[in-house]
Scaffold this motif. Structure first.
Motif, short mmCIF file in Angstrom:
data_model
loop_
_atom_site.label_atom_id
_atom_site.label_comp_id
_atom_site.label_asym_id
_atom_site.label_seq_id
_atom_site.Cartn_x
_atom_site.Cartn_y
_atom_site.Cartn_z
N UNK A 121 1.15 -0.87 -0.43
CA UNK A 121 0.15 -0.80 -0.24
C UNK A 121 0.78 1.53 -0.23
N UNK A 122 0.83 2.24 -0.64
CA UNK A 122 1.51 3.67 -0.79
C UNK A 122 1.25 4.66 0.22
N UNK A 123 0.24 4.43 0.65
CA UNK A 123 0.35 5.34 1.60
C UNK A 123 0.23 5.00 3.61
N UNK A 124 1.59 5.15 4.40
CA UNK A 124 1.33 4.44 5.07
C UNK A 124 0.25 5.06 6.40
N UNK A 125 0.16 7.11 6.01
CA UNK A 125 -0.61 7.57 7.41
C UNK A 125 -1.88 6.40 7.36
N UNK A 126 -2.44 6.25 5.66
CA UNK A 126 -3.61 5.44 5.36
C UNK A 126 -4.15 4.40 5.57
N UNK A 127 -3.12 3.58 5.62
CA UNK A 127 -2.25 1.95 5.89
C UNK A 127 -4.06 1.60 6.60
N UNK A 128 -4.51 0.45 6.01
CA UNK A 128 -5.43 -0.65 7.11
C UNK A 128 -5.14 -1.27 7.48
N UNK A 145 5.47 2.16 1.48
CA UNK A 145 5.40 3.10 -0.24
C UNK A 145 5.66 4.42 -0.16
N UNK A 146 4.91 5.46 0.25
CA UNK A 146 4.89 6.83 0.92
C UNK A 146 4.82 6.76 2.12
N UNK A 147 5.87 7.21 2.76
CA UNK A 147 5.98 8.22 3.58
C UNK A 147 5.61 9.32 4.33
N UNK A 148 4.91 9.68 5.27
CA UNK A 148 5.68 11.62 6.01
C UNK A 148 6.75 11.22 6.58
N UNK A 187 11.42 2.22 2.53
CA UNK A 187 10.37 3.26 2.06
C UNK A 187 10.15 2.91 -0.17
N UNK A 188 9.22 3.54 0.20
CA UNK A 188 10.02 3.12 -1.51
C UNK A 188 8.92 1.88 -2.17
N UNK A 212 13.75 -0.45 -2.87
CA UNK A 212 13.54 0.70 -2.33
C UNK A 212 14.32 1.78 -2.48
N UNK A 213 13.28 2.92 -2.17
CA UNK A 213 13.82 4.15 -2.46
C UNK A 213 14.35 4.82 -0.76
N UNK A 214 15.08 5.49 -0.32
CA UNK A 214 15.19 5.59 1.35
C UNK A 214 14.86 7.27 1.06
N UNK A 215 14.75 7.81 0.56
CA UNK A 215 14.48 9.67 0.41
C UNK A 215 12.61 9.23 -0.07
N UNK A 216 12.47 8.20 -0.45
CA UNK A 216 10.82 8.47 -0.44
C UNK A 216 10.24 9.09 0.74
N UNK A 217 9.15 9.79 0.18
CA UNK A 217 8.21 10.93 1.27
C UNK A 217 7.78 10.83 0.87
N UNK A 218 6.16 10.58 1.56
CA UNK A 218 4.43 11.42 1.41
C UNK A 218 4.51 11.68 -0.09
#
Length: 134
Positions: A13-20, A63-66, A82-83, A102-108
């Motif tokens: 899933x690509x958005x950590x903060x909305x992961x169910x 995936x993405x993470x803030x 992340x990424x 993965x991409x360690x620099x991936x942000x949300x």
């Protein structure tokens, strides 16, 4: 070792903060010995890091993470990858083999269309990984 992967229909899933859901893998001697999908519904941005820690997770593939979530995970000692994208089982196998893409620099990368910028939230206080007020 316990590895959690943000999970939706077998994919990262690509958005950590909305992961169910997370798929959590138990690893012994470099091999997966158990895995299960667990629901994080109701945890929200601020509680996901604590949720993972309560489950004994020490590694997260997502995936993405803030920025706020990154900080919270780092503060409780969870290694972050992340990424990532694609099949969750393959990502875990690749991590164990040392070949995870993965991409360690991936942000949300999810923008909500309401003018806020992921990673630049202010919660007014530390809410254990709060990445915004929704």
């Amino acid at each position: 070792m316990k590895i959690a992967v943000t999970y939706e229909n077998g994919q990262v899933f690509q958005h950590f903060g909305h992961c169910e859901n997370f798929k959590i893998y138990t690893v012994e001697d470099g091999k997966v010995t158990d895995s299960q999908v667990v629901s994080a519904v109701g945890s929200g941005h601020g509680a996901l890091a604590g949720f993972l820690k309560e489950k004994g997770v020490d590694t997260l593939i997502c995936g993405g993470i803030g920025g706020g979530a990154r900080t919270a995970l780092g503060e409780i000692g969870i290694d972050l990858y992340p990424g990532a994208a694609g099949d969750v089982d393959k990502n875990v196998a690749d991590l164990l083999a040392g070949t995870l893409s993965y991409n360690p620099d991936t942000m949300c990368s999810h923008h909500h269309g309401d003018g806020h910028n992921c990673g630049n939230h202010s919660c007014g206080e530390n809410k254990h990984g709060c990445a915004g007020n929704h």
